[in-house]
Scaffold this active site. Sequence first.
Site, short mmCIF file in Angstrom:
data_model
loop_
_atom_site.label_atom_id
_atom_site.label_comp_id
_atom_site.label_asym_id
_atom_site.label_seq_id
_atom_site.Cartn_x
_atom_site.Cartn_y
_atom_site.Cartn_z
N SER A 93 -29.10 41.58 -18.87
CA SER A 93 -29.87 41.23 -20.06
C SER A 93 -31.36 41.46 -19.85
O SER A 93 -31.92 41.09 -18.82
CB SER A 93 -29.65 39.77 -20.45
OG SER A 93 -28.30 39.54 -20.73
N CYS A 126 -26.80 31.68 -22.96
CA CYS A 126 -27.02 31.26 -21.57
C CYS A 126 -27.13 29.73 -21.51
O CYS A 126 -27.85 29.13 -22.30
CB CYS A 126 -28.29 31.90 -21.02
SG CYS A 126 -28.59 31.42 -19.30
N ASN A 162 -19.84 33.58 -22.51
CA ASN A 162 -20.83 33.50 -21.44
C ASN A 162 -20.37 32.42 -20.46
O ASN A 162 -19.33 31.80 -20.64
CB ASN A 162 -22.20 33.15 -22.04
CG ASN A 162 -23.36 33.67 -21.20
OD1 ASN A 162 -23.31 33.62 -19.96
ND2 ASN A 162 -24.39 34.17 -21.83
N GLY A 173 -14.42 36.03 -18.96
CA GLY A 173 -14.45 34.72 -18.31
C GLY A 173 -13.29 34.55 -17.36
O GLY A 173 -12.16 34.32 -17.79
N GLY A 174 -13.56 34.73 -16.09
CA GLY A 174 -12.54 34.49 -15.06
C GLY A 174 -11.46 35.54 -14.94
O GLY A 174 -10.43 35.30 -14.32
N GLY A 192 -16.89 40.08 -14.60
CA GLY A 192 -18.16 39.85 -13.90
C GLY A 192 -17.93 39.34 -12.50
O GLY A 192 -17.98 40.07 -11.51
C1 LIG Z 1 -24.69 36.11 -11.34
C2 LIG Z 1 -24.43 36.17 -12.82
C3 LIG Z 1 -25.44 36.64 -13.68
C4 LIG Z 1 -25.22 36.70 -15.05
N1 LIG Z 1 -26.20 37.17 -15.87
C5 LIG Z 1 -25.95 37.34 -17.20
C6 LIG Z 1 -26.92 37.96 -18.06
O1 LIG Z 1 -28.00 38.37 -17.64
N2 LIG Z 1 -26.59 38.09 -19.37
C7 LIG Z 1 -25.39 37.68 -19.89
O2 LIG Z 1 -25.15 37.85 -21.09
N3 LIG Z 1 -24.46 37.10 -19.09
C8 LIG Z 1 -24.71 36.93 -17.77
N4 LIG Z 1 -23.75 36.39 -16.97
C9 LIG Z 1 -22.48 35.94 -17.57
C10 LIG Z 1 -21.38 37.00 -17.43
O3 LIG Z 1 -21.73 38.18 -18.12
C11 LIG Z 1 -20.03 36.48 -17.97
O4 LIG Z 1 -20.13 36.25 -19.36
C12 LIG Z 1 -19.57 35.20 -17.29
O5 LIG Z 1 -19.90 35.19 -15.92
C13 LIG Z 1 -18.05 34.97 -17.42
O6 LIG Z 1 -17.33 36.07 -16.90
P1 LIG Z 1 -16.81 36.15 -15.36
O7 LIG Z 1 -16.08 34.87 -15.06
O8 LIG Z 1 -15.94 37.37 -15.32
O9 LIG Z 1 -18.02 36.29 -14.51
C14 LIG Z 1 -23.96 36.29 -15.58
C15 LIG Z 1 -22.96 35.83 -14.71
C16 LIG Z 1 -23.18 35.77 -13.35
C17 LIG Z 1 -22.08 35.27 -12.46
#
Ligand SMILES: Cc1cc2nc3c(=O)[nH]c(=O)nc-3n(C[C@H](O)[C@H](O)[C@H](O)COP(=O)(O)O)c2cc1C
Length: 305
Positions: free
Chosen positions: A46, A128, A191, A243-244, A265
């Site tokens: 972002s 966020c 998010n 998410g996960g 992510g």
């Molecule tokens: C280290 C980290 C940094 C992240 N930075 C952003 C960001 O800059 N913008 C955003 O929209 N989401 C951000 N996220 C959220 C992820 O894009 C995602 O929505 C969230 O982690 C859930 O997915 P996951 O469980 O696969 O990580 C971040 C997540 C992590 C772990």
Amino acid sequence: MVDITAKLGRLKLDNPTVLASGILGVTKASLKYVASNGAGAVTMKSVTVEPRAGHHAPIILTYEGGMLNSVGYSNQGIKEAKKEFISLKDVGAPVIASITAGSKKDFAFLAEQVNEMGFAAVEAVISCPHTPGFGTMAGQGTPDSTREITAAVRDKTKLPLFVKLSPSVQGIGEVAKAAEDAGADAITAINTGGPGMIIDVKTGKPILGGTVGGLSGDALRPIAVRCVYDIYKSVRIPIIGTGGVMTGEHAAQMILAGASAVGIGTAVYYRGADVFRKVCDELQGVMKEAGYKNIYGMRGMAHEE
Ligand SMILES: Cc1cc2nc3c(=O)[nH]c(=O)nc-3n(C[C@H](O)[C@H](O)[C@H](O)COP(=O)(O)O)c2cc1C
């Protein structure tokens, strides 16, 4: 043969996996690396109007259930981002711009800035949980603020517009509907959750630099699947279920709940950058076994009587 091509409105993807924002998305080279590892689309980290240092270290903690991060939107700001993210055609997958701001005016400004940069879509992040002045800490999760911010961005761009929602709201279906009504082309859900906190019992203090952090990974998945399920009942536009998601089985859960594509992510930290290829292979196995020929025939099937 199982067909895993996916569609997010007019955006066509070779497969449903999408690099979520904030993970390996700070440079064009890292996006290219992720695309070469099989991602169907990639999202940049972002970007904000001004450069931001973010919270001080430590900013990422893992624990038994997943991960907490308090990165706090550290990024180079839109001026530098415009120099970094150029000639995006050779990334090898559609690139999604990710913009975030504390006001609808700044969201609109960022939307204008990313318009001519070669992005395939723009994602407005209003969700966020741990950065003062942004997302839920700025009251952006309500249907009214979602409608206002979505409309402000919509007004400035013809790119497909994705709106990224927080799980920490009452009635996520209603919030998604507000985004759809204001012109969103897809919903990214979700998010990070929480925020959460881990305390070091030796010092007696919270460990993260930002004190609290967004929850991601395994612990978030059942909440994410439920959010996708609720949103699917409320809107007609596609959903990027995020998410996960660690495995193809998890991706299948998202699609059955109603997702058209699947964000990944935290799994990159646990399974490596080729998690995209691994998830696609595993998803094809799950689909074959369950008798699904393609994503479209599988989408939302958890809702069938
Ligand atoms: C280290 C980290 C940094 C992240 N930075 C952003 C960001 O800059 N913008 C955003 O929209 N989401 C951000 N996220 C959220 C992820 O894009 C995602 O929505 C969230 O982690 C859930 O997915 P996951 O469980 O696969 O990580 C971040 C997540 C992590 C772990």
